[in-house]
Design a protein around this motif. Structure first.
Motif, PDB file in Angstrom:
ATOM      1  N   LEU A 108       0.848  -1.189   0.000  1.00 14.14           N
ATOM      2  CA  LEU A 108       0.000   0.000   0.000  1.00 14.14           C
ATOM      3  C   LEU A 108       0.884   1.239   0.000  1.00 14.14           C
ATOM      4  O   LEU A 108       2.033   1.194   0.446  1.00 14.14           O
ATOM      5  CB  LEU A 108      -0.924   0.004   1.229  1.00 14.14           C
ATOM      6  CG  LEU A 108      -1.866  -1.204   1.371  1.00 14.14           C
ATOM      7  CD1 LEU A 108      -2.628  -1.134   2.697  1.00 14.14           C
ATOM      8  CD2 LEU A 108      -2.851  -1.245   0.190  1.00 14.14           C
ATOM      9  N   ILE A 109       0.340   2.338  -0.503  1.00 13.86           N
ATOM     10  CA  ILE A 109       1.125   3.569  -0.618  1.00 13.86           C
ATOM     11  C   ILE A 109       0.778   4.505   0.543  1.00 13.86           C
ATOM     12  O   ILE A 109      -0.375   4.886   0.701  1.00 13.86           O
ATOM     13  CB  ILE A 109       0.834   4.283  -1.953  1.00 13.86           C
ATOM     14  CG1 ILE A 109       0.944   3.310  -3.135  1.00 13.86           C
ATOM     15  CG2 ILE A 109       1.762   5.482  -2.130  1.00 13.86           C
ATOM     16  CD1 ILE A 109       2.277   2.694  -3.379  1.00 13.86           C
ATOM     17  N   GLY A 110       1.770   4.864   1.341  1.00 13.75           N
ATOM     18  CA  GLY A 110       1.544   5.813   2.431  1.00 13.75           C
ATOM     19  C   GLY A 110       0.808   5.187   3.603  1.00 13.75           C
ATOM     20  O   GLY A 110       0.234   4.089   3.494  1.00 13.75           O
ATOM     21  N   HIS A 111       0.840   5.889   4.740  1.00 19.29           N
ATOM     22  CA  HIS A 111       0.259   5.347   5.977  1.00 19.29           C
ATOM     23  C   HIS A 111      -1.210   5.698   6.180  1.00 19.29           C
ATOM     24  O   HIS A 111      -1.936   4.999   6.869  1.00 19.29           O
ATOM     25  CB  HIS A 111       1.033   5.869   7.199  1.00 19.29           C
ATOM     26  CG  HIS A 111       2.410   5.315   7.324  1.00 19.29           C
ATOM     27  ND1 HIS A 111       2.652   4.033   7.752  1.00 19.29           N
ATOM     28  CD2 HIS A 111       3.624   5.851   7.065  1.00 19.29           C
ATOM     29  CE1 HIS A 111       3.962   3.808   7.781  1.00 19.29           C
ATOM     30  NE2 HIS A 111       4.579   4.897   7.362  1.00 19.29           N
ATOM     31  N   ARG A 151      -4.778   5.796   6.386  1.00 18.47           N
ATOM     32  CA  ARG A 151      -6.047   5.108   6.105  1.00 18.47           C
ATOM     33  C   ARG A 151      -6.718   4.777   7.429  1.00 18.47           C
ATOM     34  O   ARG A 151      -6.100   4.900   8.487  1.00 18.47           O
ATOM     35  CB  ARG A 151      -5.875   3.875   5.207  1.00 18.47           C
ATOM     36  CG  ARG A 151      -4.870   2.841   5.662  1.00 18.47           C
ATOM     37  CD  ARG A 151      -4.672   1.756   4.601  1.00 18.47           C
ATOM     38  NE  ARG A 151      -4.243   2.306   3.319  1.00 18.47           N
ATOM     39  CZ  ARG A 151      -2.972   2.669   3.045  1.00 18.47           C
ATOM     40  NH1 ARG A 151      -2.017   2.525   3.939  1.00 18.47           N
ATOM     41  NH2 ARG A 151      -2.666   3.164   1.874  1.00 18.47           N
ATOM     42  N   TYR A 192      -6.893  -1.277   8.773  1.00 14.86           N
ATOM     43  CA  TYR A 192      -5.692  -1.938   9.302  1.00 14.86           C
ATOM     44  C   TYR A 192      -6.089  -3.104  10.202  1.00 14.86           C
ATOM     45  O   TYR A 192      -5.468  -4.158  10.200  1.00 14.86           O
ATOM     46  CB  TYR A 192      -4.819  -0.947  10.077  1.00 14.86           C
ATOM     47  CG  TYR A 192      -3.968  -0.054   9.190  1.00 14.86           C
ATOM     48  CD1 TYR A 192      -3.006  -0.604   8.340  1.00 14.86           C
ATOM     49  CD2 TYR A 192      -4.121   1.332   9.205  1.00 14.86           C
ATOM     50  CE1 TYR A 192      -2.223   0.203   7.521  1.00 14.86           C
ATOM     51  CE2 TYR A 192      -3.344   2.152   8.396  1.00 14.86           C
ATOM     52  CZ  TYR A 192      -2.397   1.582   7.559  1.00 14.86           C
ATOM     53  OH  TYR A 192      -1.624   2.381   6.752  1.00 14.86           O
ATOM     54  N   VAL A 225       1.169  -6.636   5.378  1.00 16.07           N
ATOM     55  CA  VAL A 225       1.057  -5.381   4.634  1.00 16.07           C
ATOM     56  C   VAL A 225       2.368  -4.628   4.708  1.00 16.07           C
ATOM     57  O   VAL A 225       2.952  -4.505   5.790  1.00 16.07           O
ATOM     58  CB  VAL A 225      -0.045  -4.479   5.243  1.00 16.07           C
ATOM     59  CG1 VAL A 225      -0.056  -3.117   4.557  1.00 16.07           C
ATOM     60  CG2 VAL A 225      -1.402  -5.136   5.124  1.00 16.07           C
ATOM     61  N   ILE A 238       3.960  -0.882   3.741  1.00 17.35           N
ATOM     62  CA  ILE A 238       3.683   0.483   3.299  1.00 17.35           C
ATOM     63  C   ILE A 238       4.894   0.970   2.515  1.00 17.35           C
ATOM     64  O   ILE A 238       6.030   0.733   2.931  1.00 17.35           O
ATOM     65  CB  ILE A 238       3.470   1.406   4.525  1.00 17.35           C
ATOM     66  CG1 ILE A 238       2.351   0.861   5.422  1.00 17.35           C
ATOM     67  CG2 ILE A 238       3.192   2.845   4.088  1.00 17.35           C
ATOM     68  CD1 ILE A 238       1.004   0.751   4.778  1.00 17.35           C
ATOM     69  N   SER A 239       4.644   1.653   1.404  1.00 21.78           N
ATOM     70  CA  SER A 239       5.781   2.188   0.664  1.00 21.78           C
ATOM     71  C   SER A 239       5.557   3.659   0.352  1.00 21.78           C
ATOM     72  O   SER A 239       4.530   4.225   0.672  1.00 21.78           O
ATOM     73  CB  SER A 239       6.018   1.391  -0.614  1.00 21.78           C
ATOM     74  OG  SER A 239       4.881   1.451  -1.406  1.00 21.78           O
ATOM     75  N   ARG A 245       4.398   0.751  12.056  1.00 22.36           N
ATOM     76  CA  ARG A 245       4.089  -0.137  10.930  1.00 22.36           C
ATOM     77  C   ARG A 245       5.278  -0.277   9.968  1.00 22.36           C
ATOM     78  O   ARG A 245       5.958   0.692   9.686  1.00 22.36           O
ATOM     79  CB  ARG A 245       2.897   0.478  10.198  1.00 22.36           C
ATOM     80  CG  ARG A 245       2.039  -0.453   9.442  1.00 22.36           C
ATOM     81  CD  ARG A 245       0.812   0.291   8.939  1.00 22.36           C
ATOM     82  NE  ARG A 245      -0.059   0.751  10.016  1.00 22.36           N
ATOM     83  CZ  ARG A 245      -0.406   2.023  10.213  1.00 22.36           C
ATOM     84  NH1 ARG A 245       0.056   2.990   9.442  1.00 22.36           N
ATOM     85  NH2 ARG A 245      -1.211   2.337  11.194  1.00 22.36           N
ATOM     86  N   SER A 305       7.496  -0.232   6.858  1.00 16.54           N
ATOM     87  CA  SER A 305       7.415   0.511   5.606  1.00 16.54           C
ATOM     88  C   SER A 305       8.758   0.547   4.897  1.00 16.54           C
ATOM     89  O   SER A 305       9.799   0.312   5.498  1.00 16.54           O
ATOM     90  CB  SER A 305       6.927   1.942   5.860  1.00 16.54           C
ATOM     91  OG  SER A 305       7.931   2.701   6.496  1.00 16.54           O
ATOM     92  N   SER A 325      11.745  -0.821   9.449  1.00 18.13           N
ATOM     93  CA  SER A 325      11.399  -0.157   8.197  1.00 18.13           C
ATOM     94  C   SER A 325      12.674   0.244   7.465  1.00 18.13           C
ATOM     95  O   SER A 325      13.730   0.393   8.072  1.00 18.13           O
ATOM     96  CB  SER A 325      10.546   1.078   8.482  1.00 18.13           C
ATOM     97  OG  SER A 325       9.263   0.675   8.924  1.00 18.13           O
TER      98      SER A 325
END
Lengths: 345, 345
Positions: B132-135, B137, B142, B152, B154-155, B164, B166, B327
């Protein structure tokens, strides 16, 4: 007609069918699908051949159990780079979303074996239908999709010779129209930069279109120097460098798409050649890049958004059991911008 | 640790659990999932709330049955247009392919509710893990992913404050570095064209970065005129027109990405303003567009391919039960090209 009815009509294969055909136990088939590295290669090959021939997909049991649509449609595009397919796919998705359908996209890097794997994955993941780009692919994979009763719509191509349902434009005629304009301006030395024609019916049709236009003007298509390469700005630039080394040097370079053409424009600049003063360059697609490059590209506008939206409606209808009776032909149009002018005198 | 172990550990919910929680029969739950329009809205709402709270997914039964990985990984990107995410996703896919994993991509049009629907669809379709793009949401989604035991990653974002896992870059620090260079060249009247900051942590961090740089130089961030808009060339152009109408007129326009910056460059040309003679413009990302526009954009280079490749390896490890412990922070670097110069005197 619901998917359930279709499936029973098609008499979908079971795990036991695969086992019988491969001459192994159902446990072995199961092991081949679940832990292939625990199975001898020869057995695995036999089982996978049976799987392929029968069009069996491991989750069929689950789907029969559910006996319902997943409201998921898959699309496989050749690449996500350079946004060649982006605008149409975005419109396709928005229209599907309006019908409550979620789109899953894969990109195949223009490689047939990757596309096949992605088709099988999307079917195994329960896609109700697929959007594919162009007609070129193995009969086996079309057979697989037919066996599974998965509706397929071909886009980016309209070929009256092919019976399969499609929505697209006439790549050959559109490119012939552009090439006719190039020749009308007086060019006789033509260079062509195309995507690899093998496995890409759109690329082939565009090259054929240039040749058609040359023939119509009494020119020999064999005099056009053709370079095939992968779509990328760098490759367009590299091909342009080779064309500009030829004697006689092409005065017009017709590119298979805008991405290649942008690379050609950049290389011309690097070589100190004025566009269009020293050399004319044309693209195809009219993606955003075409208007960003300086001068803006003369190209063929493809109605990407319209194609995407209509494709979505056609596929939703196909899933609902109401397939269109005829393929849809969309019109393209010539965009005369800054990169085409008569040849230097 | 295999998925099977994980699933039993997480004690995944059944259709009966949903029925109990919603106070209806299992047949009603089934009908809600299969033919929602045959169920009263109030009942349907109750059932769907229970489905959501429990993290139940209709195909769980099928997956438990199969008790195996699907070798499918999903990615949801905000948009396919303008190839902002294309290069990283292409590299991500190639690396997954090398590990025998097929990638399915959805694009959410930067809309949270569409992304949620796509997350649920990818999980229901059996994705082993998600990129998923960015944190930004909702906690509920989640929670849903955690309940389902779906790894999952995050990128596009690295934020040391978020626990989380990433892989990404420090959007704020990278933009502060670029803005510091803009200020160092003597600009004091700053315009900012950003994506909508709500729901987009990357966009917010980049604006914060500009403000950080201003503060460090003793400038009041409130003097920077900020326009938020959707990422598109047209919107960049439109925002630029508004900024150029201001008094005093900004001498430098810092854009949240290259797409907006290309629109700004085109509008400057249309208004008869020289870039960078009359106004400097900067981008962010270093997508291909940045080098096609004339003059080429001063921007921040993001290591998209590297991020995509590493993300694939991390996710494959996560699915195999070996999540990374930390991360990953990737470095960006400043690309000083043709659109930045000192302000006119």
């Amino acid at each position: 007609m619901s998917r359930k009815t279709k499936e029973s009509e098609h008499n979908l294969p079971t795990l036991a069918d695969v086992a019988t055909r491969a001459g192994v136990s159902t446990a072995t088939v199961s092991r081949c699908l679940n832990s292939p590295d625990q199975v001898q290669e020869s057995t695995r090959d036999r089982v996978m051949t049976a799987v392929q021939e029968l069009g069996y997909s491991p989750n069929f049991g689950a789907r029969a159990l559910a006996a319902r649509r997943t409201n998921t449609i898959g699309a496989i595009i050749p690449t996500m780079e350079n946004a060649i397919f982006a605008r149409a796919i975005q419109a396709f998705q928005e229209e599907l979303h309006a019908s409550g359908v979620t789109l899953l996209v894969s990109s195949s890097s223009y490689r047939a074996e990757i596309e096949e794997e992605q088709i099988r994955t999307l079917v195994a993941r329960g896609a109700d239908a697929l959007l594919l780009i162009g007609h070129d692919r193995s009969p086996a994979i079309y057979q697989f999709l037919e066996n599974r009763g998965i509706p397929v719509l071909i886009s980016w191509a309209y070929d009256p010779e092919v019976a399969r349902l499609s929505i697209g434009f006439d790549n050959r005629r559109a490119m012939a129209g552009l090439a006719t304009e190039v020749l009308r301006q007086g060019h006789q030395q033509i260079g062509i930069i195309s995507a690899d024609c093998v496995g890409n019916d759109r690329a082939r049709a565009r090259v054929d279109g240039v040749h058609d236009a040359m023939r119509a003007q009494g020119l020999d298509p064999a005099t056009a120097h053709l370079i095939e390469t992968h779509y990328s700005i760098e490759n367009g630039a590299r091909a342009m460098r080779r064309l500009m080394d030829l004697t006689p040097r092409p005065t017009a370079v017709i590119c298979g798409n805008d991405v290649l053409a942008v690379g050609a424009v950049q290389m011309a600049r690097e070589l100190g050649l004025a566009v269009p003063g020293d050399v004319s360059i044309t693209g195809f697609d009219d993606i955003e890049l075409a208007r960003v490059v300086d001068p803006p590209l003369t190209t063929v506008h493809v109605p990407h958004r319209d194609m995407g939206r209509q494709a979505a409606r056609l596929l939703v209808d196909m899933v609902a059991g109401h397939p269109a009776s005829e393929s849809v032909l969309l019109e393209t149009n010539l965009c005369l911008r800054g990169t085409l002018a008569p040849p230097p005198v």
